[in-house]
Design an enzyme around this catalytic site. Structure first.
Site, PDB file in Angstrom:
ATOM      1  N   LYS A 166      66.582  63.353  51.116  1.00 45.17           N
ATOM      2  CA  LYS A 166      66.068  62.767  52.348  1.00 45.17           C
ATOM      3  C   LYS A 166      66.465  61.299  52.310  1.00 45.17           C
ATOM      4  O   LYS A 166      65.971  60.526  51.482  1.00 45.17           O
ATOM      5  CB  LYS A 166      64.556  62.920  52.422  1.00 45.17           C
ATOM      6  CG  LYS A 166      63.985  62.405  53.731  1.00 45.17           C
ATOM      7  CD  LYS A 166      62.520  62.769  53.868  1.00 45.17           C
ATOM      8  CE  LYS A 166      61.982  62.478  55.255  1.00 45.17           C
ATOM      9  NZ  LYS A 166      62.156  61.104  55.681  1.00 45.17           N
ATOM     10  N   CYS A 171      27.081  44.605  63.365  1.00 43.20           N
ATOM     11  CA  CYS A 171      28.491  44.406  63.702  1.00 43.20           C
ATOM     12  C   CYS A 171      28.882  42.959  63.425  1.00 43.20           C
ATOM     13  O   CYS A 171      28.230  42.038  63.934  1.00 43.20           O
ATOM     14  CB  CYS A 171      28.710  44.746  65.176  1.00 43.20           C
ATOM     15  SG  CYS A 171      30.369  44.351  65.755  1.00 43.20           S
ATOM     16  N   LYS A 183      58.377  64.855  49.500  1.00 43.29           N
ATOM     17  CA  LYS A 183      58.482  63.429  49.157  1.00 43.29           C
ATOM     18  C   LYS A 183      58.342  63.205  47.651  1.00 43.29           C
ATOM     19  O   LYS A 183      57.676  63.980  46.962  1.00 43.29           O
ATOM     20  CB  LYS A 183      57.381  62.653  49.894  1.00 43.29           C
ATOM     21  CG  LYS A 183      57.531  62.644  51.400  1.00 43.29           C
ATOM     22  CD  LYS A 183      58.777  61.879  51.805  1.00 43.29           C
ATOM     23  CE  LYS A 183      58.734  61.460  53.255  1.00 43.29           C
ATOM     24  NZ  LYS A 183      58.092  60.205  53.512  1.00 43.29           N
ATOM     25  N   GLU A 195      68.420  69.135  50.151  1.00 44.30           N
ATOM     26  CA  GLU A 195      69.311  67.978  50.214  1.00 44.30           C
ATOM     27  C   GLU A 195      68.468  66.713  50.153  1.00 44.30           C
ATOM     28  O   GLU A 195      67.278  66.753  50.456  1.00 44.30           O
ATOM     29  CB  GLU A 195      70.096  68.003  51.527  1.00 44.30           C
ATOM     30  CG  GLU A 195      69.185  67.832  52.739  1.00 44.30           C
ATOM     31  CD  GLU A 195      69.864  68.171  54.060  1.00 44.30           C
ATOM     32  OE1 GLU A 195      70.705  67.381  54.480  1.00 44.30           O
ATOM     33  OE2 GLU A 195      69.533  69.198  54.652  1.00 44.30           O
ATOM     34  N   ASP A 197      66.730  57.484  53.206  1.00 44.21           N
ATOM     35  CA  ASP A 197      65.783  56.526  53.770  1.00 44.21           C
ATOM     36  C   ASP A 197      66.528  55.522  54.643  1.00 44.21           C
ATOM     37  O   ASP A 197      66.844  54.414  54.223  1.00 44.21           O
ATOM     38  CB  ASP A 197      65.042  55.824  52.620  1.00 44.21           C
ATOM     39  CG  ASP A 197      63.781  55.145  53.111  1.00 44.21           C
ATOM     40  OD1 ASP A 197      63.446  55.308  54.304  1.00 44.21           O
ATOM     41  OD2 ASP A 197      63.142  54.456  52.307  1.00 44.21           O
ATOM     42  N   CYS A 218      29.332  50.266  65.274  1.00 44.76           N
ATOM     43  CA  CYS A 218      28.652  49.252  66.069  1.00 44.76           C
ATOM     44  C   CYS A 218      28.073  49.933  67.306  1.00 44.76           C
ATOM     45  O   CYS A 218      28.747  50.711  67.969  1.00 44.76           O
ATOM     46  CB  CYS A 218      29.664  48.194  66.474  1.00 44.76           C
ATOM     47  SG  CYS A 218      29.124  47.167  67.831  1.00 44.76           S
ATOM     48  N   CYS A 263      29.719  41.416  67.235  1.00 43.17           N
ATOM     49  CA  CYS A 263      28.733  41.203  68.300  1.00 43.17           C
ATOM     50  C   CYS A 263      27.306  41.156  67.765  1.00 43.17           C
ATOM     51  O   CYS A 263      26.376  40.861  68.512  1.00 43.17           O
ATOM     52  CB  CYS A 263      28.859  42.273  69.386  1.00 43.17           C
ATOM     53  SG  CYS A 263      28.260  43.898  68.893  1.00 43.17           S
TER      54      CYS A 263
HETATM   55  S1  IVH Z   1      66.570  66.871  59.241  1.00 42.08           S
HETATM   56  C1  IVH Z   1      65.038  68.854  62.959  1.00 42.08           C
HETATM   57  N1  IVH Z   1      67.579  65.960  57.006  1.00 42.08           N
HETATM   58  O1  IVH Z   1      63.757  62.000  58.053  1.00 42.08           O
HETATM   59  C2  IVH Z   1      65.130  68.160  61.659  1.00 42.08           C
HETATM   60  N2  IVH Z   1      66.196  64.508  58.284  1.00 42.08           N
HETATM   61  O2  IVH Z   1      60.917  62.161  58.339  1.00 42.08           O
HETATM   62  C3  IVH Z   1      65.757  66.836  61.762  1.00 42.08           C
HETATM   63  N3  IVH Z   1      65.975  62.271  57.358  1.00 42.08           N
HETATM   64  O3  IVH Z   1      63.759  61.895  61.539  1.00 42.08           O
HETATM   65  C4  IVH Z   1      65.739  66.057  60.537  1.00 42.08           C
HETATM   66  N4  IVH Z   1      67.259  62.586  55.602  1.00 42.08           N
HETATM   67  O4  IVH Z   1      65.519  60.518  60.264  1.00 42.08           O
HETATM   68  C5  IVH Z   1      66.802  65.692  58.067  1.00 42.08           C
HETATM   69  N5  IVH Z   1      68.583  65.242  55.052  1.00 42.08           N
HETATM   70  C6  IVH Z   1      67.812  65.000  56.097  1.00 42.08           C
HETATM   71  C7  IVH Z   1      67.216  63.746  56.291  1.00 42.08           C
HETATM   72  C8  IVH Z   1      66.404  63.541  57.397  1.00 42.08           C
HETATM   73  C9  IVH Z   1      66.495  61.720  56.265  1.00 42.08           C
HETATM   74  C10 IVH Z   1      65.068  61.578  58.268  1.00 42.08           C
HETATM   75  C11 IVH Z   1      65.321  61.783  59.734  1.00 42.08           C
HETATM   76  C12 IVH Z   1      64.042  62.356  60.266  1.00 42.08           C
HETATM   77  C13 IVH Z   1      63.068  61.861  59.260  1.00 42.08           C
HETATM   78  C14 IVH Z   1      61.801  62.667  59.256  1.00 42.08           C
END
Ligand code: IVH
Length: 704
Positions: free
Chosen positions: A127, A428, A323, A125, A129, A446, A431
């Site tokens: 991620k 340094c 990522k 899914e 932002d 240093c 100092c």
């Molecule tokens: S799952 C236990 N799913 O990414 C797992 N996180 O870098 C909990 N985030 O803290 C996170 N999209 O704020 C999950 N589809 C997604 C996400 C997601 C964004 C964020 C979330 C997490 C952070 C980690």
């Protein structure tokens, strides 16, 4: 050339990069605590951590004692009530290359002991932002909304969450208790409109939608939040009174049925190849989604398997954030500054003509160390085909997975004719003491120790930082000012500040520029509040080289009380005796960290400063983990040989969950040695020492 795929790294290169990452993150930590506008975003910080974790995963033996891999985000800010999460809000391990994903899948199979042919499905899914939020529903009613904060404790933003249209105030047919977790974000269109409104009204504009979402949710006045168009995707859950399903897919479907938005690009993938296909499909749609995403998250579909895999200190073993790749730009290198860190390391920082890289304005970048500038690695092998980096060069800057910007290469064709190679200082800049580079080290340090103002100030800043003493009203700026005037020279001085400069004293704090009666009173109170301090924070706050938050926690848990810790450090001699063996047997503590600790406690000036500090403190012992009834709580165990009922990793994770300490080597202080077939010298040593040696079955019976 820079940031090669992890699988191509040599151990030497990996070690150097881990050192550079630890340094970069320590710097970012300091910057974060200086003001409300951190040098790098949380996402950048997460990405640094990810690279670190990826390298550690490939080279577990190179994991540094001060490894940043145990930390999650930043502590909550003041202003909102704090909420302790019933179940911690975790972060995700990051990956950048397809091979990292394959490695993740392979690792899970090994942990679960599943052959390559056995089916193993994942969800994939986007991620999002934004910023994560935990919504607590009791009997179907929204009763609390909390930000992630440091993962353990967040901020209570319930009133603000109620103004978000995607967050239902009540749920029909929900479990009696349900915490729904997901991401608050702002769409591109809403972000642009908000910035236009802000600009027209002469208000503050936001750098990107994520900052706008964070700034809007964390408004003390909910009416302001209500006027900001925030959205929410649900993707996880915390505490719950009944399961949402047997799989991630079912649970997400259930959240959708309960009225939450769930991401329509979520797919169930049967194979690694499908996961990577879905990654590419999502990446291809990135630009037209209308909101920011920075990668793809994979989660193991079966929840029973998720439970078996469990968690590392800050991330689940069953999920991975893949990522999107680096973004680049070209700009002018205007100068090179040298920063002196808490342990004396001289770090070169590139000052750049500001340039936008992937939507973020970049004006500083790390240059790692003198070899990197000179165009070679620490073994003298050329990097960038030997091209050095000079002030006046045009350079390519990149941010991979939102990492702290780095300089990848230079354009020789644009180099000014009169440019000269950069000469790295050998003294340094603060100092003037000699700056020495030890054999085999990438870093020049240093040698000024306590006389170096830069080191002393950095140590003090570290001491007051959020993960250490976290003294409200005493941040980096104040520490610098007090240090400059000689009011505070070492941590102990903080606790005598009130006696020396409080009410009725000749030179009063409240007469200082920027201070008044109320702020002075608040500071004195904040300092008094921190006289009582948990042991792990104290150990971390001492700022001993290689001792990061994670190792401080390990040490505190192991020794339990300050007196026991101090006595053990005082008694330990490098490489000899039981105290040294005990220290090194703590899982996660290696000889480099152990030596740094022992050195500090044997160095008279450092030890005296610590004693002066501790005289002002009331140190909280570490509470034993909540493992009431566990027969193995507090026991030290060593696994050796082959385990047949579960993998070594699972055995270790379970033992720790039941309060045991898992050590890597056998000593007189080991309680149980669990020996499987093929056990060798460790079992032999255990028998010689007369320790209890158990078979795997006996162990499982004992541990319940
Ligand atoms: S799952 C236990 N799913 O990414 C797992 N996180 O870098 C909990 N985030 O803290 C996170 N999209 O704020 C999950 N589809 C997604 C996400 C997601 C964004 C964020 C979330 C997490 C952070 C980690």
């Amino acid at each position: 050339m820079e940031r090669p795929p992890v699988e191509t790294l040599t151990p030497q290169a990996a070690m150097e990069e881990l050192a550079a990452l630890a340094r970069a993150m320590a710097e970012a930590d300091v910057a974060y605590h200086q003001n409300d506008a951190p040098a790098i975003s949380d996402a950048d910080y997460d990405a640094l951590k990810a690279r670190n974790a990826a390298i550690e995963a490939r080279f577990p033996e190179l994991r540094r004692p001060d490894s940043p891999s145990g930390k999650v985000g930043a502590a909550p800010s003041e202003g909102f009530a704090k909420v302790r999460h019933a179940i911690p809000m975790l972060s995700l391990e990051n990956a950048f290359a397809d091979s990292d994903v394959a490695e993740f899948e392979g690792r899970i199979r090994r942990f679960l002991n599943l052959p390559a042919e056995a089916p193993l499905a994942f969800t994939a899914e986007p991620k999002i932002d934004g910023l994560s939020l935990s919504l607590r529903y009791e009997d179907g009613l929204l009763v609390q909304a909390a930000t992630r904060g440091d993962g353990e404790t967040g901020e209570n933003v319930t009133a603000n969450a109620r103004t978000v249209a995607d967050i239902p105030p009540r749920l029909d047919d929900a479990p009696a208790l349900l915490e729904v977790r997901g991401e608050v974000y702002m769409s591109h269109a809403d972000f642009a409109a908000l910035n236009a409104r802000q600009a027209a009204a002469g208000g503050k504009t936001f750098a990107n939608p994520r900052n706008a979402a964070a700034g809007s949710l964390r408004q003390l006045d909910p009416a302001i939040t209500a006027a900001r168009p925030l959205r929410f995707f649900a993707y996880a859950w915390g505490a719950h009174s009944e399961p949402l399903g047997a799989t991630q897919t079912q649970a997400i479907d259930r959240l959708h049925a309960l009225g939450f938005q769930t991401n329509p690009l979520t797919r169930r993938c049967e194979h690694l190849s499908e996961m990577l296909d879905q990654y590419r499909a999502i990446e291809a749609r990135r630009a037209t989604l209308g909101y920011d995403i920075d990668g793809v998250v994979y989660k193991l579909d079966r929840l029973d398997l998720q439970a078996r895999l469990g968690f590392r200190s800050a991330t689940p073993r069953w999920a991975l954030a893949h990522k999107f790749s680096a973004q680049r730009a070209t700009t002018l290198l205007e100068g090179i500054d040298i920063q002196v860190g808490r342990t004396g390391a001289l770090s070169p920082v590139a000052r750049l003509l500001p340039v936008t890289v992937g939507g973020v304005v970049v004006s500083n970048a790390t240059l790692h160390n003198e070899d990197y500038i000179a165009g070679r690695d620490s073994r003298g092998q050329p990097i960038r085909e030997g091209r050095d980096i000079r002030v006046g060069d045009w350079v390519t800057v990149y941010r991979a997975g939102d990492v702290i910007p780095k300089i990848e290469d230079i354009d020789l064709s644009r180099r000014p004719a009169d440019s000269t190679p950069y000469v790295f200082p050998t003294s340094c800049p603060i100092c003037g003491s000699d700056a020495i580079r030890e054999e085999g080290e990438a870093v020049r340090r240093c040698t000024g120790g306590l006389i170096c103002a830069a080191q002393a100030v950095e140590k003090l800043k570290h001491f007051v930082s959020r993960a250490a003493f976290d003294i409200e009203g005493l941040g980096a700026r104040q520490v610098e000012a007090f240090f400059a005037d000689g009011w505070i020279r070492e941590p102990a001085d903080i606790f005598t500040l009130e006696d020396r400069y409080g009410p009725g004293k000749l030179t009063q704090l409240q007469n200082r520029e920027g201070w008044g009666g109320k702020s002075a009173e608040n500071l004195f109170r904040a300092i008094r509040d921190k006289r009582r301090i948990p042991l792990d924070r104290l150990i971390f706050g001492l700022g001993i080289r290689h001792v990061g938050e994670t190792s401080a926690t390990l040490l505190a848990r192991h020794y339990g009380a300050w007196a026991r810790f101090r006595d053990a450090m005082g008694a330990a001699r490098e490489h000899v005796g039981d105290d040294w063996a005990e220290l090194n047997a703590i899982d996660g503590v290696g000889p480099i960290l152990a030596a740094a600790l022992v050195d500090t406690f044997h160095e008279p000036a450092a030890r005296a400063a610590i004693d002066r500090l501790v005289g002002h403190l009331d140190i909280e012992d570490v509470a034993a983990p909540d493992t009431a009834g566990s027969p193995i709580a507090g026991k030290t165990v060593v696994f050796t040989g082959t385990l047949e009922r579960m993998t070594r990793a699972e055995a270790k994770a379970r033992a720790e969950a039941l309060g045991a300490k898992v050590a890597g080597s056998v000593s007189a202080r080991t309680d149980y040695v669990i020996a499987g077939p093929g056990a060798g010298s460790k079992e032999k040593k255990a028998r010689e020492l007369g320790l209890t040696v158990l078979s795997e079955d006996e162990w499982l019976e004992l541990a319940g």
